[in-house]
Enzyme design. Structure first.
Site, PDB file in Angstrom:
ATOM      1  N   ASP A   1     -17.399   3.644  -8.654  1.00  0.00           N
ATOM      2  CA  ASP A   1     -16.346   4.113  -7.760  1.00  0.00           C
ATOM      3  C   ASP A   1     -16.276   5.632  -7.839  1.00  0.00           C
ATOM      4  O   ASP A   1     -15.798   6.192  -8.815  1.00  0.00           O
ATOM      5  CB  ASP A   1     -15.002   3.507  -8.156  1.00  0.00           C
ATOM      6  CG  ASP A   1     -13.913   3.747  -7.110  1.00  0.00           C
ATOM      7  OD1 ASP A   1     -14.082   4.669  -6.279  1.00  0.00           O
ATOM      8  OD2 ASP A   1     -12.898   3.027  -7.130  1.00  0.00           O
TER       9      ASP A   1
ATOM     10  N   HIS B   1     -15.745   1.560  -4.678  1.00  0.00           N
ATOM     11  CA  HIS B   1     -14.334   1.469  -4.313  1.00  0.00           C
ATOM     12  C   HIS B   1     -14.022   0.199  -3.527  1.00  0.00           C
ATOM     13  O   HIS B   1     -12.865  -0.193  -3.411  1.00  0.00           O
ATOM     14  CB  HIS B   1     -13.944   2.704  -3.503  1.00  0.00           C
ATOM     15  CG  HIS B   1     -12.472   2.948  -3.450  1.00  0.00           C
ATOM     16  ND1 HIS B   1     -11.716   3.184  -4.577  1.00  0.00           N
ATOM     17  CD2 HIS B   1     -11.599   2.986  -2.405  1.00  0.00           C
ATOM     18  CE1 HIS B   1     -10.451   3.363  -4.234  1.00  0.00           C
ATOM     19  NE2 HIS B   1     -10.347   3.240  -2.925  1.00  0.00           N
TER      20      HIS B   1
ATOM     21  N   SER C   1      -6.290   0.950  -4.687  1.00  0.00           N
ATOM     22  CA  SER C   1      -6.406   2.375  -4.440  1.00  0.00           C
ATOM     23  C   SER C   1      -5.019   3.015  -4.517  1.00  0.00           C
ATOM     24  O   SER C   1      -4.374   2.958  -5.561  1.00  0.00           O
ATOM     25  CB  SER C   1      -7.101   2.609  -3.095  1.00  0.00           C
ATOM     26  OG  SER C   1      -7.524   3.935  -2.963  1.00  0.00           O
TER      27      SER C   1
ATOM     28  N   TYR D   1       0.842  -1.205   0.000  1.00  0.00           N
ATOM     29  CA  TYR D   1       0.000   0.000   0.000  1.00  0.00           C
ATOM     30  C   TYR D   1       0.873   1.250   0.000  1.00  0.00           C
ATOM     31  O   TYR D   1       0.994   1.949  -0.968  1.00  0.00           O
ATOM     32  CB  TYR D   1      -0.965  -0.013   1.180  1.00  0.00           C
ATOM     33  CG  TYR D   1      -1.958   1.138   1.121  1.00  0.00           C
ATOM     34  CD1 TYR D   1      -3.054   1.071   0.270  1.00  0.00           C
ATOM     35  CD2 TYR D   1      -1.789   2.282   1.896  1.00  0.00           C
ATOM     36  CE1 TYR D   1      -3.955   2.123   0.183  1.00  0.00           C
ATOM     37  CE2 TYR D   1      -2.687   3.332   1.819  1.00  0.00           C
ATOM     38  CZ  TYR D   1      -3.768   3.255   0.968  1.00  0.00           C
ATOM     39  OH  TYR D   1      -4.643   4.298   0.885  1.00  0.00           O
TER      40      TYR D   1
END
Length: 724
Positions: free
Chosen positions: A658, A693, A575, A495
């Site tokens: 999203d 999302h 993301s 991430y």
């Protein structure tokens, strides 16, 4: 109930790095995939060009930012999905993977409970229900009863119960729904005893939630301007106002306690104090993530009157609780790994603050005032440690955890004698515990039925050096007996952003991957919060390349140590993690056999033009600043794909609803990647409908997507599933 925050450096050098990257050619990449070449749907390249600080940047796929219902875009989406489905549905292993995922998913799951007024609320899923059901226990010894079942709200399970907030006395419950995965929330209110809905409706809320005032007279919430009709999923969101809604009235009559900030790049949300008679309004500066704090009265005779408690946007401040006169804040002011200070509300001058919990070597990840004590969560090398302290900082005890992993929860009010938490790691599904703050007694509230043997698996933490020598931790999980012969299919997940810590967690698809003999690797790269604010700052704006270097170094370490090889190595992230995957595969395409970027931020020059993207400037910077533009342009996944390069086999995933990272990011990246790619491996995009999302996605949709991703990896990495 304390809400959590809603969102989350030299120019010439950057230009030189960019020029060098454009000229470099990657080494040949070994491909495990030997199937037929692909014919991708046509995506006409236009001649649109933008100019930033005198630099012209082509944007040939700007038309893919159009409304998803436009005929040209709709036709492209349908054609891409058809190509993707034909490939995925033809993978022989997919039916067995779908079956195994379904079996492992089909076990009862319970959320961390929350209690108000003697009632206890929690979500429960029998296993394969599309949406978890909200239960309530009306008092000690009472039988749990179904209170709200969101599965009745839509036939396909795409209307989700996004949040539930009981009033202080537990008599009423505010609940919000999300339609098709959107971040937009519509709030309604229900009598807990009768199950009847009140007439009140609150719309145009997202992020920051909603909180009750004293006596359940009203609720306070962030209210965004209503978007233009038909533009709800793409229009740039202006900052929210803080609104006060009196129960029994129309939303049109709501009082605006604080208007939307007039200063560009400021957003705000609120925290109702313990007595329900005032709120803290937290103003956050997007470019720095730092905050100011204002106290605002809710009393009828002075409603809206405020006092600035903290000014200057010099640090971050999280409300931990109050007792009417003293307010406790967790802050990184002069403490990169955070500390707790106490403020006298009547005398908020900084000189009078008291440090009650100093900064420690471990990172303070959270703090809440529960049962008259501070329950403080720490991270030690990305695993949880919990300490209970008196409000003056005196140590009471450690909370004994079952092992190394992640403990989450410990929410509540100052007067609550009991709180709840869950514990999990890579091979332990979440077990929910009830914790007595006064006695320290911890008991199991719910433990899931295990459909596998955790003892068959090994989990350990290793450390490796990044490109600049920084020591990075990484968790490895796999079936016992794994041989380091360089042939293990490996799933590297990351991430690296927004001060978010990636701590151990249990995921059914990860378990299926390990059952197949795969290795799961999760590094704690910079940009996250695992080692405090310095760790975060080392991975943002002009330092963002550190994040990609850390992830690439993890891949190189796994190969050098004999765990895997490039042809067997897949990278994944969602993301901001999708950005990570896109940037790394653009920079080092020869290093990976497969890439799975999900709902990624791929166009770093225009991310701030859509929905809430402007609030991410604290991590990314923006093109308005010349140095930040150069840094963004140097790593933006969309802008760093090169023609005639063999990229890894790629499965991009996004969704048409999203409205956080709008799907145009993935659309444009897919079109450009398909045009640039010279290898035989497939580069596909999977576009879900009636999904957003990720939050609120129906169970059936999650299982199908997991089956597609695992099947894709099985095919393109040539994973041997038999006999493992």
């Amino acid at each position: 109930m304390k809400n959590r925050p809603p969102l989350r450096r030299s120019f010439l050098l950057s230009v030189l790095i960019l020029a060098a990257a454009a000229c470099a050619r990657p080494a040949p990449r070994a491909e495990a995939y030997e199937g037929p070449p692909f014919a991708y749907p046509p995506a006409p390249a236009g001649d649109h060009v933008d100019t930033y600080h005198g630099v012209e940047v082509a944007d040939p796929y700007r038309w893919l930012e159009e409304d998803a219902q436009s005929p040209a875009l709709r036709a492209w989406i349908e054609a891409e999905n058809a190509v993707t489905r034909a490939f995925l549905d033809g993978i022989p292993e997919r039916p067995a993977l779908l079956e195994r995922l379904t079996v492992l998913w089909n076990t009862e799951r319970v959320s961390v409970p929350f209690a108000r007024g003697g009632r206890v609320f929690y979500f429960k899923n029998d296993g394969l229900q599309n949406q978890s059901v909200l239960f309530v226990v009306d008092g000690a010894g009472a039988t749990p009863r179904v209170f709200l079942d969101p599965n009745t709200l839509s036939a396909d399970g795409t209307i989700a119960l996004a949040d539930a907030v009981p009033s202080p006395d537990g008599a009423l419950l505010a609940y919000s729904v999300s339609d098709g995965g959107s971040d937009w929330r519509t709030w309604r209110f229900r009598n807990v005893a009768t199950g009847e809905d009140l007439p009140d409706v609150v719309r145009w809320n997202k992020f920051g939630g909603l909180e009750w005032t004293a006596g359940a007279e009203a609720v306070v919430y962030p209210r965004f301007p209503a978007p233009s009709p038909g533009e709800e999923l793409v229009e740039r969101n202006a900052p929210a106002a803080i609104a006060w809604h009196r129960m029994g009235t129309s939303q049109d009559e709501d009082t605006i306690l604080r208007p939307a900030p007039e200063t560009e790049g400021i957003h705000q949300w609120s925290e109702v104090l313990e007595d329900g008679q005032a709120v803290l309004v937290l103003h956050e500066e997007a470019k720095s993530d730092n905050r100011e704090v204002e106290w605002v009265s809710l009393r009828a005779e002075e409603r809206g009157r405020g006092t600035k408690l903290i000014a200057g946007f010099d640090a971050q401040y999280d409300y931990a609780g109050d007792d009417g006169t003293t307010i406790w804040f967790r802050t990184n002011l002069d403490a990169p790994r955070w500390r707790i200070v106490a403020m006298d509300r009547a005398n908020p001058d900084r000189a009078s603050w008291r440090e009650v919990v100093p900064e420690r070597e471990e990172t303070m990840d959270g703090a809440d005032l529960v049962g008259g004590r501070l329950v403080v969560t720490y991270l030690k090398d990305a695993t949880s440690a919990i300490r209970v302290l008196e409000t003056d900082g005196t140590f009471v005890r450690e909370v004994a955890l079952p092992g190394l992993g992640t403990a989450g929860g410990f929410d509540g009010e100052a007067g609550d004698p009991v709180t709840y938490y869950s514990f999990t790691n890579q091979v332990t599904p979440p077990v929910v515990h009830r914790y007595d703050v006064a006695t320290g007694e911890s008991s199991v509230f719910h433990a899931p039925k295990l459909l596998f043997r955790p003892t068959d698996y090994a989990v350990r933490q290793v450390f490796y050096a990044s490109a600049d020598g920084t020591r990075i931790p990484m968790f490895l999980a796999h079936k016992k007996g794994l041989v380091r012969d360089g042939r293990n299919p490996t799933y590297l997940y990351g991430y690296g952003g927004f001060n978010i810590s990636v701590t151990p967690s249990f995921q059914v698809p990860d378990l299926v991957w390990m059952e197949m003999g795969g290795l799961l690797a999760v590094p704690n790269i910079r940009g996250g919060g695992e080692y405090g604010e310095a760790w975060h700052q080392a991975g943002i704006k002009l330092a963002k390349q550190n994040v990609f270097d850390d992830f690439i170094a993890a891949a190189e370490w796994l190969i050098a140590e004999g765990y895997t090889s490039p042809a067997k190595l897949a990278i994944s992230g969602a993301s901001n993690g999708g950005l990570l995957v896109g940037a790394c595969m653009a920079q080092r395409p020869e290093l990976f056999g497969a890439a799975l970027p999900a709902v990624g931020v791929m166009d770093m020059l225009r991310y701030h033009q859509f929905t809430i993207g402007w609030a991410w400037a604290g991590d990314y910077g923006t093109v308005e600043d010349p140095a930040e533009f150069a840094a963004l342009r140097a790593y933006s996944p969309l802008h760093n794909l090169r023609d005639d390069v063999a990229y890894p086999a790629t499965l991009i995933t996004t969704a048409d609803h999203d409205d956080r990272v709008v799907p145009a990011h993935s659309f444009k990246f897919a079109a450009r990647l398909q045009a640039a790619h010279s290898g035989r491996s497939p580069v596909l995009i999977r576009i879900a409908t009636r999904a957003g999302h990720g939050a609120g996605k129906p169970t059936a949709m999650r299982i199908e997507e997991a089956a597609d991703r695992l099947a894709f990896l099985t095919r393109v990495l040539d994973v041997e599933t038999e006999g493992r």
